[in-house]
Design a protein around this motif. Structure first.
Motif: not given
Ligand code: ADP
Length: 458
Positions: A394-396, A408-412, A419-422, A425-427, A450-452
């Motif tokens: 879906i892209g960001i 804990f940040y999640r896109l609306d 499901e997820g807790c945000g 990526l922080s970890i 794409r994540f580098f």
């Protein structure tokens, strides 16, 4: 013993000043005394030479052809302190009128061809400087004595001594008072500062030390303290937010479990219904345990109690494990995982890196469309090991790219869908940064992300 700054300063000042004062005072005093007496001595010397030049012999008798200077002025005033006396073979044959008028004598001495200077008490009971010198003249050996009063030079020396012994201690006293007052004022400000610091607790961390007029030297202390307060406040705010986010994330599955239990226990259910409810409860419990594990991981990564176990690892091998681990969830989403790359050797903690890459690739699957792709590539670039994870999801939006790494940040857009807790990526970012690496993201909404991941090569 001297624990306060003030007493240290005073003691230091006292010792330095008294040493300087003693050395300076005494050396100046003796120097001046030497100069003054020296000038008297040189005057006496020329007087004696002059008197010697006036000695002559007439008809076997020796006499002093005194006139002018010798008979007038101070030599003519009785007991003026200015005297001369000339003798031969112990017999005095000439005296200055200042002696003869009152029938006084200078103390007689033996012959001395070297000039001999002494300080004596004169006939008028005041200090005198006396020069005695013998000369071998045609008329025989003649001893000439000349003296000058030391009253004026001594007065000069005394007044100099008084000036030194009065002014230096006054300067000392004044500066001592100055030091005392200045340190007292400066330290009073420090006291005010420490009182203000003492009033700060975790409840008023947003307050800053202001309004205390500080000396320039102490200002960095206040600024440093305020900066520390800002950082503490930020850290406390993050902790508070973390706690409230964590409880919020755990509340949803807990209330799901609770409502399933309440509704199910309302009346008798069939075995199939019980099984279905238990399955749902188990799913919610799994979600909860996943969130709890991630929360624990975050706090372990943050508190430095966690130690990495570095070893030589191949990034390609890690990626293979990631693919194997996520195959079931990819199949469930009908997402294909592609893999390409070369052997890339790095040093790192295998378990932590595996977890970080699972989070990244798992997102590529979760936030994908059905039948989409996730492609993993491992290679080297500019001295770095680079892993790229590209999805067709879906892209960001650009504005959210940095925030997705926040805890804990999640896109609306994903909140209600997946499901997820945000925390994933922080970890991942914390783990990568702990390996001295970095993460970057490129994305197009509706097209994919794409994540580098850059890690230092061995
Ligand atoms: P979680 O996936 O548990 O929500 P993450 O920290 O892994 O938490 O991700 C944070 C947010 O970033 C996600 O909720 C999602 O909105 C967004 N995100 C992460 N990865 C992707 C991706 N590959 N594509 C689209 N959005 C993503």
């Amino acid at each position: 013993m001297f624990k306060s700054i003030r007493s240290k300063l005073v003691i230091w000042y006292l010792s330095v000043f008294s040493t300087v004062f003693a050395v300076l005072g005494f050396s100046l005093y003796y120097e001046l005394k030497g100069i003054v007496i020296g000038s008297v001595d040189s005057h006496l010397h020329s007087e004696v030479q002059f008197l010697a030049s006036l000695i002559g012999e007439e008809k076997g008798d020796i006499e002093l052809e005194i006139s002018g200077k010798g008979a007038v002025g101070d030599y003519a005033l009785p007991l003026s302190g200015h005297y001369y006396q000339v003798s031969r073979g112990g017999r005095i044959f000439a005296r200055s009128p200042s002696l003869s008028i009152v029938d006084a004598y200078l103390p007689a001495t033996g012959e001395s061809f070297e000039p001999s200077y002494t300080s004596i008490v004169g006939p008028e009971k005041s200090p005198l400087r006396l020069l005695t010198q013998s000369f071998r003249l045609p008329a025989g050996v003649v001893t000439i004595q000349a003296s000058e009063s030391l009253e004026d030079p001594y007065r000069l020396i005394d007044s100099f001594r008084n000036i030194i012994f009065l002014t230096l201690p006054s300067i000392f006293l004044l500066s001592l008072i100055g030091i005392w007052v200045i340190t007292k004022l400066s330290l009073r400000r420090l006291n005010i500062l420490s009182r203000k610091v003492g009033q700060i607790t975790e409840k008023n961390l947003e307050e800053r030390i202001e309004g205390v007029k500080m000396d320039r030297e102490l200002r960095p202390l206040v600024e440093g303290f305020n900066t520390m307060l800002s950082r503490l406040n930020d850290a406390f705010t993050i902790q508070r937010r973390f706690l409230s986010n964590a409880s919020h994330e755990l509340r949803t599955p807990t209330s799901v479990i609770k409502s399933y239990c309440d509704v199910t226990l309302n009346k008798e259910r069939t075995q199939a219904q019980y099984r279905d409810v238990l399955r749902r409860i188990s799913e919610a419990a799994n979600r909860m345990s996943d969130t709890i594990n991630k929360i624990l991981e975050v706090s372990r990564l943050e508190s430095n109690t966690f130690s990495f176990k570095p070893s030589n690892i191949d990034l390609k091998a890690i990626m293979k494990d990631v693919v194997r681990f996520l195959k079931p969830s990819a199949s469930a989403m009908a997402v294909k995982i592609g893999y390409s790359g070369i052997d890339v050797s790095i040093v790192g903690d295998r378990e932590r890196l595996l977890e970080a890459f699972i989070n990244i690739v798992d997102n590529g699957i979760k936030y994908n469309r059905r039948g989409g792709r996730v492609d993993i590539e491992v290679g080297k670039r500019d001295g770095w090991a680079v892993a790229t994870v590209t999805d067709t999801g879906i892209g960001i939006p650009d504005s959210e790219k940095e925030r997705i790494f926040d805890r804990f940040y999640r896109l609306d857009s994903s909140r209600n869908r997946v499901e997820g807790c945000g925390l994933g990526l922080s970890i991942a970012r914390s783990v990568i940064e702990a390996h001295r690496g970095r993460m970057e993201v490129e994305s197009k909404v509706g097209k994919g992300t794409r994540f580098f991941v850059f890690l230092p090569l061995t």
